[in-house]
Design a protein around this motif. Structure first.
Motif, PDB file in Angstrom:
ATOM      1  N   ASN A 127     -44.511  23.291  14.862  1.00  9.21           N
ATOM      2  CA  ASN A 127     -44.605  23.594  16.295  1.00  9.21           C
ATOM      3  C   ASN A 127     -45.391  24.875  16.550  1.00  9.21           C
ATOM      4  O   ASN A 127     -44.907  25.827  17.166  1.00  9.21           O
ATOM      5  N   ARG A 184     -34.363  20.608   7.302  1.00  3.17           N
ATOM      6  CA  ARG A 184     -34.211  20.741   8.742  1.00  3.17           C
ATOM      7  C   ARG A 184     -35.580  20.834   9.411  1.00  3.17           C
ATOM      8  O   ARG A 184     -36.554  21.285   8.806  1.00  3.17           O
ATOM      9  N   ALA A 185     -35.630  20.459  10.690  1.00  3.59           N
ATOM     10  CA  ALA A 185     -36.864  20.612  11.458  1.00  3.59           C
ATOM     11  C   ALA A 185     -37.174  22.091  11.639  1.00  3.59           C
ATOM     12  O   ALA A 185     -36.271  22.917  11.787  1.00  3.59           O
ATOM     13  N   ASP A 189     -39.161  24.978  13.874  1.00  7.75           N
ATOM     14  CA  ASP A 189     -39.797  25.314  15.145  1.00  7.75           C
ATOM     15  C   ASP A 189     -40.042  26.822  15.127  1.00  7.75           C
ATOM     16  O   ASP A 189     -39.154  27.618  15.449  1.00  7.75           O
ATOM     17  N   ARG A 247     -43.897  15.215  17.830  1.00  2.00           N
ATOM     18  CA  ARG A 247     -42.867  16.229  17.597  1.00  2.00           C
ATOM     19  C   ARG A 247     -41.441  15.680  17.762  1.00  2.00           C
ATOM     20  O   ARG A 247     -40.573  15.978  16.943  1.00  2.00           O
ATOM     21  N   GLU A 261     -38.449  15.818  14.777  1.00  3.31           N
ATOM     22  CA  GLU A 261     -37.101  16.355  14.967  1.00  3.31           C
ATOM     23  C   GLU A 261     -36.038  15.297  14.696  1.00  3.31           C
ATOM     24  O   GLU A 261     -35.005  15.579  14.069  1.00  3.31           O
ATOM     25  N   ALA A 296     -33.201  15.260  11.774  1.00  2.00           N
ATOM     26  CA  ALA A 296     -31.791  15.120  12.148  1.00  2.00           C
ATOM     27  C   ALA A 296     -31.114  14.062  11.280  1.00  2.00           C
ATOM     28  O   ALA A 296     -29.969  14.239  10.826  1.00  2.00           O
TER      29      ALA A 296
END
Length: 405
Positions: free
Chosen positions: A75, A200-201, A203, A287, A291, A295
């Motif tokens: 991101n 994990r994502a 950002d 995006r 995510e 998850a």
């Protein structure tokens, strides 16, 4: 929806063999799509970028697309992506490029829970008069206390360097809160995300880190690495490439010798894979799919982590190193432990016969292992799972461990 493990495991050819791979913090298995992309690059567009002829233009286009893929994953803007061979090298490049910005009397804060990759490069500035301060974890809980960090900060603090998730403890550190503390005195935050990125994502805008680095070979890809840097921060760094590059040449002034083109092109397969997982969860793409994919990854990892943690905490001889919580927000699926006064090496070698790959040692986070007296047992036993690991594989590991515990 539960993660479709049949689909997941079919994407990793190595998982069709006899071994259960639970040493993933050292390097995950590689996606078929990644290997195919690397082969395709080498066989169809393996020329230097930047020339006028068509194959060179194709090579340039492919390498350029890598920055788009990782900008999507993290991101950020594509112009904020730096690539290199691994996180250790990228952090050394970053340290070298900060030389003119770090003056005698300036301060750098390091932790004793980090991998040496985010310690050694910064210690080199001590010889120039830069002051090193240590943010140490609690010797019983292995937790980093934010109040301790605040007490270390001063108007001379220029950098805070910390891991997002410990590659031994599995603990997820509160990066946004750490960023706020660092930025309050004008310091930059450098985050080693190697042990976090597969789980994990990411950002970077929400996290607030100024520099954020991870290795793609821990995230289902080839031996390659990516660093995000805020554009204004990157432009202010020294040029570490040839003399005729100036400070405006981002990213190239920070990629001496150029990046590995085939690894870069192959790495896109890892991003595409997570996006596909998200689509299978109902996201449309882009995006949101990244995510959603992470998850689903996090939930599968929570399940296998809880299974192993329940077993380990039921054994009186076992000391779990770090948090016992298996909540998604608290830890990733990397667990370390010791068994009484027994050698961790002996515990791991006893598991080899079950064809379950785990590991013992300090994992290059030697300071926390040395400072807490764990070297006398050959370090810790580490089990590092990712989303393709199954409950059945965990049960195989438990069956192999049980006679030793």
């Amino acid at each position: 929806m539960p993660l479709d493990l049949s689909f997941v495991r079919s994407q990793f050819p190595a998982l069709a063999g006899e071994w259960a791979f639970m040493d993933n913090a050292g390097g995950s298995q590689v996606l078929r799509s990644v290997a195919e992309r690397m082969s395709d690059y080498l066989l169809t567009s393996n020329v230097q970028t930047g020339a006028s002829y068509a194959p060179s233009q194709l090579s340039l286009q492919r390498v350029s697309e890598t920055r788009d893929a990782f900008a999507l994953m993290m991101n950020c803007d594509r112009g904020e992506i730096i690539e290199g061979p691994n996180t250790t090298v990228l952090l050394r490049f970053l340290s070298e490029a900060m030389t003119s910005r770090l003056q005698p009397g300036d301060e750098i804060i390091l932790t004793n829970v980090d991998h040496e990759a985010n310690i050694g490069p910064w210690l080199k500035h001590e010889a120039r008069g830069v002051v090193i301060k240590w943010w140490r974890c609690d010797p019983e809980t292995f937790e980093l206390d934010l109040e301790d960090l605040k007490a270390l900060m001063s108007e001379r603090t220029k950098l805070v360097c910390v891991t997002h998730a410990s590659n031994i403890l599995g603990t997820i550190n509160p990066i946004p809160e750490i960023a706020e503390i660092a930025h309050a005195v004008g310091a930059d935050l450098v985050v080693d995300a190697v042990a976090y990125a597969p789980h994990r994502a990411i950002d970077v805008k929400a996290l607030g880190a100024d520099y954020y680095v991870f290795s793609v070979y821990k995230v289902f890809g080839p031996h390659h690495a990516v660093m995000y840097g805020r554009r204004d921060k990157l432009e202010a760094l020294d040029n570490i490439y040839h003399y005729f590059f100036d400070k405006s040449r981002v990213p190239h002034k920070l990629e001496p010798g150029n990046i590995n083109y085939e690894a870069a092109w192959g790495s896109i397969g890892a991003v595409d894979y997570v996006e596909e997982l998200g689509r299978r969860e109902g996201a449309s793409g882009g995006r949101p799919a990244i995510e959603a994919g992470f998850a689903a990854i996090a939930e599968q990892e929570r399940i296998v982590t809880a299974r192993l943690m329940d077993f380990l905490t039921s054994r009186n001889s076992v000391r779990v190193i770090g948090r016992r919580s298996t909540a998604i927000e608290d830890r990733v699926s990397t667990l370390s432990f010791t068994v009484g006064e027994e050698s961790s090496k002996a515990v791991v070698e006893a598991v080899d016969a079950a064809k379950v790959g785990i590991r013992f040692g300090d994992f290059y986070a030697r300071r926390i292992v040395e400072e807490h007296g764990l070297m006398r047992q050959d370090g810790v036993v580490r089990v590092s799972m990712i989303h393709y690991n199954t409950v059945e594989e965990v049960d195989r590991l438990i069956a192999a461990l049980e006679p030793r515990l």
